[in-house]
Design a protein around this motif. Structure first.
Motif, PDB file in Angstrom:
ATOM      1  N   CYS A  84      56.692  29.646 -11.918  1.00  0.00           N
ATOM      2  CA  CYS A  84      56.172  28.295 -11.675  1.00  0.00           C
ATOM      3  C   CYS A  84      55.599  28.165 -10.267  1.00  0.00           C
ATOM      4  N   VAL A  85      56.260  28.763  -9.286  1.00  0.00           N
ATOM      5  CA  VAL A  85      55.738  28.703  -7.917  1.00  0.00           C
ATOM      6  C   VAL A  85      54.407  29.451  -7.824  1.00  0.00           C
ATOM      7  N   SER A 119      65.455  35.068  -2.153  1.00  0.00           N
ATOM      8  CA  SER A 119      65.269  33.848  -2.924  1.00  0.00           C
ATOM      9  C   SER A 119      65.170  32.625  -2.015  1.00  0.00           C
ATOM     10  N   THR A 120      66.064  32.545  -1.028  1.00  0.00           N
ATOM     11  CA  THR A 120      66.070  31.391  -0.129  1.00  0.00           C
ATOM     12  C   THR A 120      64.824  31.369   0.744  1.00  0.00           C
ATOM     13  N   TRP A 121      64.360  32.540   1.161  1.00  0.00           N
ATOM     14  CA  TRP A 121      63.159  32.598   1.987  1.00  0.00           C
ATOM     15  C   TRP A 121      61.963  32.029   1.221  1.00  0.00           C
ATOM     16  N   GLY A 122      61.823  32.440  -0.035  1.00  0.00           N
ATOM     17  CA  GLY A 122      60.731  31.905  -0.845  1.00  0.00           C
ATOM     18  C   GLY A 122      60.869  30.415  -1.087  1.00  0.00           C
ATOM     19  N   ASP A 123      62.099  29.952  -1.338  1.00  0.00           N
ATOM     20  CA  ASP A 123      62.328  28.516  -1.565  1.00  0.00           C
ATOM     21  C   ASP A 123      61.975  27.703  -0.333  1.00  0.00           C
ATOM     22  N   ARG A 124      62.413  28.159   0.837  1.00  0.00           N
ATOM     23  CA  ARG A 124      62.166  27.397   2.056  1.00  0.00           C
ATOM     24  C   ARG A 124      60.669  27.342   2.386  1.00  0.00           C
ATOM     25  N   MET A 125      59.974  28.455   2.188  1.00  0.00           N
ATOM     26  CA  MET A 125      58.530  28.441   2.419  1.00  0.00           C
ATOM     27  C   MET A 125      57.840  27.461   1.477  1.00  0.00           C
ATOM     28  N   TRP A 126      58.223  27.494   0.194  1.00  0.00           N
ATOM     29  CA  TRP A 126      57.579  26.637  -0.787  1.00  0.00           C
ATOM     30  C   TRP A 126      57.913  25.161  -0.540  1.00  0.00           C
ATOM     31  N   ASN A 127      59.172  24.843  -0.288  1.00  0.00           N
ATOM     32  CA  ASN A 127      59.567  23.453  -0.069  1.00  0.00           C
ATOM     33  C   ASN A 127      58.872  22.854   1.151  1.00  0.00           C
ATOM     34  N   PHE A 128      58.683  23.684   2.187  1.00  0.00           N
ATOM     35  CA  PHE A 128      57.967  23.199   3.367  1.00  0.00           C
ATOM     36  C   PHE A 128      56.480  23.037   3.072  1.00  0.00           C
ATOM     37  N   ALA A 129      55.900  24.018   2.390  1.00  0.00           N
ATOM     38  CA  ALA A 129      54.451  24.021   2.202  1.00  0.00           C
ATOM     39  C   ALA A 129      53.999  22.994   1.182  1.00  0.00           C
ATOM     40  N   VAL A 130      54.766  22.777   0.120  1.00  0.00           N
ATOM     41  CA  VAL A 130      54.298  21.879  -0.928  1.00  0.00           C
ATOM     42  C   VAL A 130      54.154  20.455  -0.409  1.00  0.00           C
ATOM     43  N   ALA A 131      55.040  20.033   0.496  1.00  0.00           N
ATOM     44  CA  ALA A 131      54.910  18.695   1.076  1.00  0.00           C
ATOM     45  C   ALA A 131      53.635  18.595   1.915  1.00  0.00           C
ATOM     46  N   VAL A 132      53.346  19.630   2.689  1.00  0.00           N
ATOM     47  CA  VAL A 132      52.121  19.636   3.503  1.00  0.00           C
ATOM     48  C   VAL A 132      50.889  19.662   2.615  1.00  0.00           C
ATOM     49  N   PHE A 133      50.941  20.466   1.552  1.00  0.00           N
ATOM     50  CA  PHE A 133      49.801  20.550   0.637  1.00  0.00           C
ATOM     51  C   PHE A 133      49.504  19.198  -0.016  1.00  0.00           C
ATOM     52  N   LEU A 134      50.538  18.511  -0.461  1.00  0.00           N
ATOM     53  CA  LEU A 134      50.338  17.226  -1.131  1.00  0.00           C
ATOM     54  C   LEU A 134      49.804  16.173  -0.174  1.00  0.00           C
ATOM     55  N   VAL A 135      50.268  16.212   1.071  1.00  0.00           N
ATOM     56  CA  VAL A 135      49.738  15.280   2.069  1.00  0.00           C
ATOM     57  C   VAL A 135      48.270  15.563   2.339  1.00  0.00           C
ATOM     58  N   GLU A 136      47.924  16.834   2.455  1.00  0.00           N
ATOM     59  CA  GLU A 136      46.539  17.224   2.724  1.00  0.00           C
ATOM     60  C   GLU A 136      45.620  16.859   1.557  1.00  0.00           C
ATOM     61  N   LEU A 137      46.097  17.041   0.347  1.00  0.00           N
ATOM     62  CA  LEU A 137      45.258  16.777  -0.825  1.00  0.00           C
ATOM     63  C   LEU A 137      44.966  15.292  -0.992  1.00  0.00           C
ATOM     64  N   TYR A 138      45.877  14.435  -0.590  1.00  0.00           N
ATOM     65  CA  TYR A 138      45.726  13.000  -0.842  1.00  0.00           C
ATOM     66  C   TYR A 138      45.296  12.252   0.410  1.00  0.00           C
ATOM     67  N   GLY A 139      44.523  12.906   1.244  1.00  0.00           N
ATOM     68  CA  GLY A 139      43.943  12.229   2.392  1.00  0.00           C
ATOM     69  C   GLY A 139      44.942  11.798   3.434  1.00  0.00           C
ATOM     70  N   ASN A 140      45.856  12.712   3.803  1.00  0.00           N
ATOM     71  CA  ASN A 140      46.872  12.443   4.821  1.00  0.00           C
ATOM     72  C   ASN A 140      47.753  11.242   4.480  1.00  0.00           C
ATOM     73  N   SER A 141      47.981  11.029   3.203  1.00  0.00           N
ATOM     74  CA  SER A 141      48.873   9.981   2.745  1.00  0.00           C
ATOM     75  C   SER A 141      50.151  10.608   2.206  1.00  0.00           C
ATOM     76  N   LEU A 142      51.251   9.869   2.328  1.00  0.00           N
ATOM     77  CA  LEU A 142      52.541  10.368   1.852  1.00  0.00           C
ATOM     78  C   LEU A 142      52.829   9.986   0.399  1.00  0.00           C
ATOM     79  N   LEU A 143      51.832   9.434  -0.301  1.00  0.00           N
ATOM     80  CA  LEU A 143      52.080   8.945  -1.653  1.00  0.00           C
ATOM     81  C   LEU A 143      52.500  10.079  -2.587  1.00  0.00           C
ATOM     82  N   LEU A 144      51.716  11.169  -2.630  1.00  0.00           N
ATOM     83  CA  LEU A 144      52.055  12.275  -3.527  1.00  0.00           C
ATOM     84  C   LEU A 144      53.377  12.917  -3.143  1.00  0.00           C
ATOM     85  N   THR A 145      53.633  13.027  -1.850  1.00  0.00           N
ATOM     86  CA  THR A 145      54.907  13.599  -1.406  1.00  0.00           C
ATOM     87  C   THR A 145      56.071  12.728  -1.836  1.00  0.00           C
TER      88      THR A 145
END
Length: 566
Positions: free
Chosen positions: A100-101, A33-59
């Motif tokens: 949900c993930v 459970s923790t392995w999946g959580d840590r992967m998702w928590n790390f990746a979702v921040a990177v994904f949101l930054v990438e989607l919004y043109g390297n901006s931290l707004l969505l994050t």
């Protein structure tokens, strides 16, 4: 030769019993459970930054939504955990979280693949809707993860440990070591996948992992439930007393929290049931979460471990941790990604040492004294961070207004040159690639940043030992029927102080003000430990008084009776 065979057999049987025990199965389920959580928590921040043109707004929006949701719904989540069977709660939260993930990962894959077409549809409103759906679904997954954490780490672990306080301490330490290891290894794995593959592949890998992990975790939960019959029984609302975890509890723990808190949540439920025997109206259904929220916070306040819980929450109001804030500051001070990765590894090792030290110190000194020792050690180490503010190489400058960047942006003026290397700029660069070395101002000395990270890393030993101490105090001294709601409110308090520390950074984002943030952070940590010291002195003092009274009573019983005329 006749004696070696039975010994080997007994050894094999003991190994087999360990790997099939409920304790080991909980470790396995928590690791997945923790392995999946840590992967998702790390990746979702990177994904949101990438989607919004390297901006931290969505994050930033995502972080605000997550913190606000747990803050408002923590008590209700804990109350739901308390009011339903353990297996149902664990299975439901597990299915909701992983589903949900998976759904969010699939949606992100579609957005990455068709982003160009989505931007052209309805002037980009379809893409904006996808952003809202991603943040909403990810927030639901985080709420389900909170319910899972309360259920497994705060309730199931206590039941599996039985009436053995030492066993509970060992299980808590092992769970925390698993957290530390997965916090390093899981982001490294998904980071390498995204680096050598793509964000599309990273989303697919996380979705597939959670699908497989969900099935295995579901089976492990069922096995643990079968092997621990006590999990099928929840204590009654009126008759439940404090759980006594050891017949030979530590001296200060035996009578430390003797006057247990009243089952306020249960009394509220019983009162509402007696006052309104008729079917609840629509207004009652709408206002029920608000009543639960209020009753949960009142119940938390009435706990006799209230100051211990508050002391832990105050430790979240700090910039002295390996999060995006400290990383951004490190980049402005000339540290590259390679050095930071080594420092993060050293921090993890220090945290593991803290968990190991917790079990040893608790056996020697007792649980409450362990918190006292851990808090003192953490404060002493953080003094290095205070010294770093005034050491050579520190950018700390009181002549520069800490609110200069905020004022400039609000007034719509051109950004001043000093803001070119602000923490927000460093964070934005850190979200994608390491900043080029020539963009950073040359430093006269690295003594300040070295002292800062030396203090942060060394303080992790005391921090994690203290965290385990407060966690076990809550486990041992909160009524079983209120265990969920109290831990839900505790999570809300943690998120509240964590949210305040991000607001503090937003108000003073430039590196010249980071020294002020360090001083404020150490002050909040000190206030937190003062709260714990008050709790510890009160508890140990009452125990000492009870011990002295018992000794005096024994002496009076053993002494010869005096003449009646005296």
């Amino acid at each position: 030769m006749e004696t070696t065979a039975p010994k080997k057999k007994r050894c094999c049987e003991s190994i087999r019993d360990f790997f099939t025990s409920a304790k080991f199965l909980i470790y396995m389920g928590h690791a997945l459970s923790t392995w999946g959580d840590r992967m998702w928590n790390f990746a979702v921040a990177v994904f949101l930054v990438e989607l919004y043109g390297n901006s931290l707004l969505l994050t930033a929006v995502y972080g605000l939504v997550v913190a606000g949701s747990v803050l408002l719904l923590g008590a209700n989540i804990g109350n739901w955990v308390d009011r339903n069977p353990r297996l149902k709660v664990a299975q439901t939260s597990l299915l909701v979280q992983n589903s949900c993930v998976i759904l969010c990962g699939v949606l992100l894959m579609l957005v990455f693949h068709f982003k160009g077409q989505l931007m052209e549809l309805y002037n980009g409103w379809i893409l904006t809707t996808c952003y809202i759906l991603v943040i909403t679904i990810a927030n639901i997954a985080n709420l389900a993860s909170t319910a899972t954490s309360i259920t497994i780490q705060r309730d199931w672990v206590v039941v599996v440990a039985g009436q053995d306080s030492s066993r509970l301490a060992d299980m808590n330490a092992t769970v925390r070591i698993i957290d530390q290891l997965t916090n390093i290894l899981a982001p490294m794995l998904v980071g390498q996948i995204m680096a050598f593959g793509s964000h599309f592949i990273g989303c697919g890998f996380i979705s597939g992992w959670n699908l497989c992990s969900m099935c295995v975790e579901y089976a492990l939960l069922w096995k643990v439930y079968q092997k621990t019959p006590a999990l099928a029984v929840k204590a009654g609302q009126k008759e439940q007393e404090l759980k006594q975890l050891s017949p030979q509890r530590d001296c200060e723990n035996n009578q430390t929290l003797e006057d247990s808190s009243q089952p306020l949540m249960n009394e509220v439920s019983v009162t509402n049931a007696s006052d309104s025997p008729k079917q609840p109206s629509c207004c009652d259904q709408v206002s029920k979460p608000l009543h639960t929220f209020k009753a949960g916070w009142v119940a938390y306040y009435n706990q006799n471990i209230f100051f211990a819980g508050m002391s832990l929450a105050f430790l979240y109001m700090t910039v002295l941790g390996f999060d995006c804030i400290t990383t951004g500051y490190a980049y402005t001070q000339g540290l590259n990604g390679s050095i930071l990765s080594l420092l993060m590894g050293a921090s993890a090792i220090s945290g593991i040492c803290g968990t190991v030290a917790f079990t040893w110190v608790r056996k020697k000194c007792g649980l409450i004294r362990t918190g006292f020792i851990s808090g003192t050690a953490q404060l002493c180490c953080l003094m290095l961070c205070v010294v770093s503010v005034f050491a050579p190489g520190s950018p700390f400058d009181l002549s520069v207004s800490p609110f200069q960047d905020l004022y400039t942006h609000l007034m719509g003026e051109q950004t001043l040159p000093v803001a070119e290397h602000s923490l927000t700029d460093a964070l934005s660069r850190n979200a994608t690639t390491a900043p080029p070395a020539q963009e950073l101002p040359p430093l006269q000395s690295y003594m300040s940043v070295s002292l800062l990270f030396a203090g942060v890393i060394a303080a992790r030993v005391g921090l994690w030992s203290f965290d385990l101490t407060v966690t076990q105090l809550i486990q041992e001294n909160v009524m079983e029927s209120e265990r969920g709601v109290i831990n839900g409110v505790q999570n809300s308090m943690n998120y509240l102080l964590d949210l305040l520390h991000f607001i503090m950074v937003i108000l003073a984002p430039n590196p010249e003000a980071f020294g002020l943030l360090v001083i404020i952070s150490v002050s909040f940590v000190a206030m937190g430990h003062i709260m714990y010291f008050r709790f510890a002195f009160k508890s140990l003092g009452s125990r000492l008084f009870l011990c002295c009274s018992a000794e005096q009573k024994v002496e009076m019983d053993d002494s010869p009776s005096l003449p009646t005329t005296v």
